[in-house]
Scaffold this active site. Sequence first.
Site, short mmCIF file in Angstrom:
data_model
loop_
_atom_site.label_atom_id
_atom_site.label_comp_id
_atom_site.label_asym_id
_atom_site.label_seq_id
_atom_site.Cartn_x
_atom_site.Cartn_y
_atom_site.Cartn_z
N ALA A 37 -1.32 -23.45 -9.11
CA ALA A 37 -1.87 -22.10 -9.02
C ALA A 37 -1.47 -21.44 -7.71
O ALA A 37 -1.62 -22.05 -6.65
CB ALA A 37 -3.38 -22.15 -9.13
N ASP A 38 -1.00 -20.22 -7.79
CA ASP A 38 -0.75 -19.47 -6.57
C ASP A 38 -2.02 -18.70 -6.21
O ASP A 38 -3.03 -18.77 -6.91
CB ASP A 38 0.47 -18.56 -6.71
CG ASP A 38 0.32 -17.50 -7.79
OD1 ASP A 38 -0.83 -17.13 -8.13
OD2 ASP A 38 1.35 -17.02 -8.29
N SER A 39 -1.98 -17.98 -5.12
CA SER A 39 -3.19 -17.30 -4.64
C SER A 39 -3.68 -16.24 -5.63
O SER A 39 -4.90 -16.07 -5.78
CB SER A 39 -2.96 -16.68 -3.27
OG SER A 39 -1.89 -15.77 -3.31
N ASP A 41 -3.35 -16.36 -8.94
CA ASP A 41 -4.00 -17.11 -10.03
C ASP A 41 -5.41 -17.52 -9.62
O ASP A 41 -6.35 -17.42 -10.41
CB ASP A 41 -3.21 -18.39 -10.36
CG ASP A 41 -1.87 -18.11 -11.01
OD1 ASP A 41 -1.73 -17.07 -11.69
OD2 ASP A 41 -0.97 -18.94 -10.84
N PHE A 42 -5.55 -17.98 -8.38
CA PHE A 42 -6.85 -18.46 -7.92
C PHE A 42 -7.86 -17.31 -7.82
O PHE A 42 -9.01 -17.44 -8.22
CB PHE A 42 -6.71 -19.20 -6.59
CG PHE A 42 -7.98 -19.88 -6.16
CD1 PHE A 42 -8.48 -20.95 -6.86
CD2 PHE A 42 -8.68 -19.41 -5.06
CE1 PHE A 42 -9.66 -21.58 -6.48
CE2 PHE A 42 -9.86 -20.03 -4.66
CZ PHE A 42 -10.35 -21.11 -5.37
#
Length: 82
Positions: A37-39, A41-42
């Site tokens: 997960a990238d930022s 996505d988070f």
Amino acid sequence: MSKDEIFNKIADIIADRFEVKRDKITLDLNFKTDLDADSIDFVEFILELEDTFGAEISDDVAEKLNTVGEAVDYIAANSDKK
């Protein structure tokens, strides 16, 4: 809402959003290292948790949520849908 119910809802969200097999999701699953997960996505995941559980999750708190278990504990303590 019990911690088991919270875990199951969070696990369903993770399985759907991050395409992870549901049976691979445990309380120890780490959002940053176990999910690719990238930022963005988070952040979207945190927003979905807020919508699902009616819990306000500040940016400071979100940064400290590393595992599913930590998210379950936070939601259990701060959800308005108890």
